[in-house]
Structures are given as structure tokens and as C-alpha cells.
Design a protein around this motif. Structure first.
Motif, short mmCIF file in Angstrom:
data_model
loop_
_atom_site.label_atom_id
_atom_site.label_comp_id
_atom_site.label_asym_id
_atom_site.label_seq_id
_atom_site.Cartn_x
_atom_site.Cartn_y
_atom_site.Cartn_z
N VAL A 25 0.76 -1.40 0.03
CA VAL A 25 -0.06 -0.14 0.07
C VAL A 25 0.95 1.26 0.15
N GLY A 26 1.81 1.24 0.75
CA GLY A 26 2.95 2.47 0.68
C GLY A 26 3.70 2.61 -0.66
N ASN A 27 3.93 1.56 -1.36
CA ASN A 27 4.61 1.71 -2.36
C ASN A 27 3.47 1.98 -3.63
N ASP A 163 4.23 -3.98 11.19
CA ASP A 163 3.36 -3.41 10.05
C ASP A 163 2.49 -2.07 10.59
N GLN A 164 2.59 -2.04 12.28
CA GLN A 164 1.96 -0.90 12.64
C GLN A 164 2.88 0.42 12.55
N PHE A 165 4.18 0.16 12.76
CA PHE A 165 5.31 1.03 12.44
C PHE A 165 5.05 1.60 11.07
N GLN A 166 4.88 0.63 10.10
CA GLN A 166 4.65 1.07 8.87
C GLN A 166 3.53 1.77 8.60
N LEU A 167 2.45 1.57 9.06
CA LEU A 167 1.26 2.35 9.18
C LEU A 167 1.24 3.66 9.68
N PHE A 168 2.10 3.71 10.72
CA PHE A 168 2.49 5.22 11.25
C PHE A 168 2.90 6.11 10.06
N GLY A 169 3.88 5.51 9.30
CA GLY A 169 4.54 6.18 8.35
C GLY A 169 3.53 6.38 7.15
N LEU A 170 2.87 5.51 6.67
CA LEU A 170 1.98 5.81 5.52
C LEU A 170 0.95 6.70 5.95
N THR A 203 4.22 12.72 14.03
CA THR A 203 4.40 11.42 13.95
C THR A 203 5.39 10.64 14.55
N MET A 204 6.73 11.32 14.94
CA MET A 204 7.70 10.85 15.67
C MET A 204 7.11 10.66 17.19
N CYS A 205 6.57 11.86 17.59
CA CYS A 205 6.07 11.84 19.00
C CYS A 205 4.90 10.41 19.20
N ALA A 206 4.08 10.21 18.21
CA ALA A 206 3.14 9.08 18.33
C ALA A 206 3.88 7.90 18.28
N THR A 207 4.97 7.91 17.33
CA THR A 207 5.70 6.33 17.31
C THR A 207 6.40 6.24 18.64
N THR A 208 6.98 7.24 19.13
CA THR A 208 8.02 6.97 20.31
C THR A 208 7.01 6.60 21.44
N VAL A 209 5.73 7.12 21.61
CA VAL A 209 4.89 6.90 22.61
C VAL A 209 4.36 5.44 22.64
N GLN A 210 3.96 5.05 21.54
CA GLN A 210 3.58 3.66 21.09
C GLN A 210 4.70 2.70 21.29
#
Length: 434
Positions: A25-27, A163-170, A203-210
Motif C-alpha cells: 500500500v505504501g509503494n 506493520d503498525q510502524f509502517q502504518l504510522f509512516g503511511l 508522527t515521531m511523537c506518536a511513534t515513540t509513545v507507542q
């Protein structure tokens, strides 16, 4: 030290499917963006203004190389220690990585800010120049804020939720695109860059908290001191070599072809290469989806399973490119003519040569995903760099003898074929049999 549990093969397949699906999906979003954004920008800003934005964005993007592969090396180290059951060592590696990457990011940002400030002070200081330099500084911060990303991904790998990390980026990428499209009519690069930085920061804040919620053990305990990380220097350098390999493989041939075969040949080369590299979107995702499982399985002692997954990945890549080669030879001229209206001479020969390059790159990416899962990819990366360099060097030597594009590329294709066959032969000897 605790003994890791036996690998759950069903869970492995579920994780692979999730990572592969989100990655595809990201691609797809990336491809859609590449096709849609340019005409929308040009319609709103004009060609010259859009060119200025591309120029502004290209310069800070080069700062991403100053990550030096440190984040990826620490990420693999953390994941490997945790998968083997040594949570304390994984936590120490994680904390050390945060400090090393934070120091590196601060240093690069300080140097970038100094250079931008010096350039501003040395030149004219009109409104356009203020916009240029402020935008440049914001985009530098935007790029550098991604330094921690790979290290944070280790937490998601540990929890089996990559996949959750990828979803944050997406989601972040989609929001960035939406914000940019909303701000284009204002025609202010500073606002566009600030919005991108804001989305990245959130995004980085949300990624770090999770990440800390998924693996709180990585942040627990004292943060003073650090663990020795000499063993990560070579893997980091090898991660950092990847952009150099891509530059030699994709950009240097244009510098060789232009003087010898002309600019028309450059266009033919780049456009046919674009078609031949389309399967890399899928094959790279296959390899990357397997990457996170290789470390987990090897730490659990499941070496036979690793080999089996690696072999299956090779067969999937081979089948993908075989089907694409057949379709390209039959339908390629029609697709190319509909796309650009003019079919270059010797299309089939060029397509076959450049498809071979894509096959070699795909197999090497797959191999490096296996070896980098334990930070032991220096040999594979060095081999790819040597093969790509030798191929381009042979292309350059041949350009002194002929001006025909297919003849210029022929020696390079021989080098690539030999490198591909040698790497496959080495795999059969080096990996345990299944």
C-alpha cells in the motif's frame, strides 16, 4: 539470560502477510504521488516555481546520508539481543543508540544551520532570499528528524507489530501530501516546509509513545553510561554505503552515456530502465517483509526455517521477473509507444540488459536483508559495490570504442550476469541445506 521460545511458524506467516500488505500500500501511495503531485504543483505554481521547490527539497535530502547507517545498526542489535532473550543487553543497546543518534543528529543540524546562516549572510537579503533560507533550514530539520525512525522500529519488531510502524509512516505520508496540496495555493514555501516538519514531529511523537508502550523494558533502568558499540561501526558504514551503490548504479551511467551516445540515448536508457525496474517495487517488499523475521528466527536457533524462507523468497523473485520478462518482451513496445509515443531503437535488447540489472539488484537486496538481520552484511554490500562499480567501469571503457547504446551496455551486462551467477552459487554452498 533466558532461553527464547521456539519459533511460531504460523505467527511468522501472519506477520509476513501484514508487513507485505502494508508495504505494498505504501509503494502504491508513492507511485500515485510521483504521478499526481508534479502536474498539480505546476498548475498552481508554474514550472519555474515548482523547479525551485524541487531544488530546495533536494539539498536537505542529502543530509539523510549523514545518518551513516547508525540507526539501522543499533536497531538490528537491539532486536537481535531481545529475540535471543537478553532483555537487559537490548535495553542498554537501545539507550546507547538514542544517545549516539541524538548526538549525531544535533551535530549535523548545527552544521547545516551554520552553513545556511553563512550562505544567507554572504548573499543578498531580499524577501525571496529570506524565504529560501528559512525553507532550507526547516527542510533540514524535517529530514534530520527521521534519524531516530529506524531505531524506534526495533520496538515494533520486538512486539511483532512492524506493520503498525509502517502504518504510522503511511498515514504520515498521506497527511503530508494532503497538507501540501492545501497549502499550494498560498505559494509560500516556508509554510509548506513548516507543515511538513510539524507532521513529521507529531508522527515521531506518536511513534515513540507507542514504542514505549509496546516495549517499556527498553527504556527502564538507568540512562547513564553506554555500552561498547565498536562492533557496530562496520555494519553502520555498510548501511551508509547503500546510497553510494544506488548513485553509481543509477546516476553515473548517465554521465558515461551522454558524451558517447548523446542525450537521445540518455532518454532511451532512463525510460527503458524505468520500465525494467517496475518489479523491484514488489520484489523489494518481499525481501523487506522477510527481513524482520530472519533475526527473530536466527536468534531462536531456527536456521533451517530461515534458509527455507530465504529460498522461497528467491523463487518468488525469480518467478516474478520471469513473468515480467515475458510480458515486457511481448507488450513492452506497445506500452512504451502509448507512454512516450516513440519507441527507441533496439528496445528489446535494451530491455533485456536493463532487466538483468534489476534482477541482480533484487537478488542482492534479498541477500543483504538476510545478512543484515544479524549485522553481518559487510561482505555482501562490499560485493555489490564492487560488482556495480566494475559494471559501470566496463561501460565507460566501452564508450570509448562505440557510440551505439546497446554496445556500450553489453560489457556491463556480462559483468552483472557473472556477479549474479556467482552470488547464487555462493548461496548454495554457504547456506544450510533444507
Amino acid at each position: 539470560m533466558t532461553v527464547s521460545a521456539p519459533a511460531d511458524h504460523g505467527a511468522t506467516l501472519r506477520r509476513l502477510r501484514r508487513v507485505f500488505s502494508v508495504g505494498m500500500v505504501g509503494n502504491g501511495l508513492t507511485l500515485l504521488t510521483n504521478f499526481l503531485i508534479p502536474p498539480l504543483f505546476i498548475a498552481a505554481l508554474g514550472t519555474e516555481r515548482y523547479g525551485a521547490w524541487l531544488y530546495l527539497f533536494t539539498i536537505p535530502t542529502s543530509l539523510a546520508m549523514f545518518d551513516l547507517g547508525v540507526s539501522a545498526a543499533f536497531s538490528t542489535d537491539v532486536y537481535k539481543h531481545h529475540a535471543s532473550g537478553d532483555n537487559a543487553l537490548a535495553a542498554r543497546s537501545f539507550k546507547t543508540g538514542v544517545k549516539v543518534i541524538g548526538g549525531l543528529m544535533g551535530l549535523v543540524l548545527l552544521v547545516a544551520a551554520g552553513l545556511v546562516g553563512w550562505r544567507y549572510a554572504a548573499g543578498p537579503q531580499g524577501p525571496v532570499d529570506v524565504e529560501f533560507h528559512v525553507t532550507m533550514l526547516l527542510l533540514c530539520a524535517y529530514v534530520l528528524s527521521g534519524f531516530f525512525s529506524e531505531l524506534m522500529s526495533s520496538s515494533y519488531k520486538i512486539a511483532g507489530r512492524y506493520d503498525q510502524f509502517q502504518l504510522f509512516g503511511l498515514v504520515s505520508k498521506a497527511v503530508e501530501i494532503g497538507v501540501l496540496l492545501a497549502l499550494i495555493p498560498l505559494n509560500d514555501f516556508r509554510l509548506m516546509a513548516l507543515a511538513m516538519l510539524g507532521v513529521r514531529a507529531l508522527t515521531m511523537c506518536a511513534t515513540t509513545v507507542q514504542a514505549l508502550r509496546l516495549t517499556p523494558e527498553l527504556a527502564q533502568g538507568p540512562w547513564r553510561g553506554h555500552m561498547p558499540f565498536k562492533h557496530l561501526v562496520l555494519p553502520s558504514l555498510m548501511y551508509a554505503v547503500n546510497p553510494l551503490i544506488m548513485f553509481i548504479a543509477l546516476q553515473v551511467p548517465l554521465l558515461v552515456i551522454a558524451p558517447s551516445a548523446g542525450l537521445t540515448a540518455v532518454v532511451a536508457y532512463t525510460t527503458v530502465r524505468t520500465l525494467s525496474r517496475l518489479p523491484l517495487q514488489i520484489s523489494s517488499q518481499i525481501s523487506f517483509s522477510l527481513y524482520t523475521e530472519y533475526t527473530r528466527l536466527q536468534a531462536a536457533g531456527e536456521h533451517t526455517t530461515v534458509t527455507r524462507l530465504y529460498r522461497k523468497g528467491q523463487w518468488m523473485i525469480a518467478a516474478l521477473f520471469a513473468a515480467y520478462a515475458l510480458g515486457g518482451m511481448l507488450l513492452g513496445p506497445t506500452v512504451y509507444t502509448l507512454w512516450l509515443k516513440h519507441l527507441p531503437p533496439e528496445f528489446h535488447i535494451l530491455f533485456a540488459i536493463l532487466l538483468l540489472d534489476a534482477v541482480f539488484e533484487s537478488f542482492m537486496r534479498h541477500r543483504i536483508c538476510l545478512s543484515s538481520s544479524t549485522n553481518q552484511h559487510s561482505r555482501d554490500t562490499s560485493f555489490q559495490l564492487f560488482a556495480v562499480g566494475l559494471a559501470v567501469a566496463s561501460m565507460w571503457a566501452m564508450s570509448h570504442w562505440t557510440q551505439q547504446l546497446s554496445h556500450v551496455l553489453l560489457p556491463a551486462s556480462v559483468v552483472t550476469l557473472c556477479a549474479l551467477l556467482w552470488s547464487l552459487w555462493r548461496d548454495r554452498r554457504a547456506l544450510p541445506s533444507t
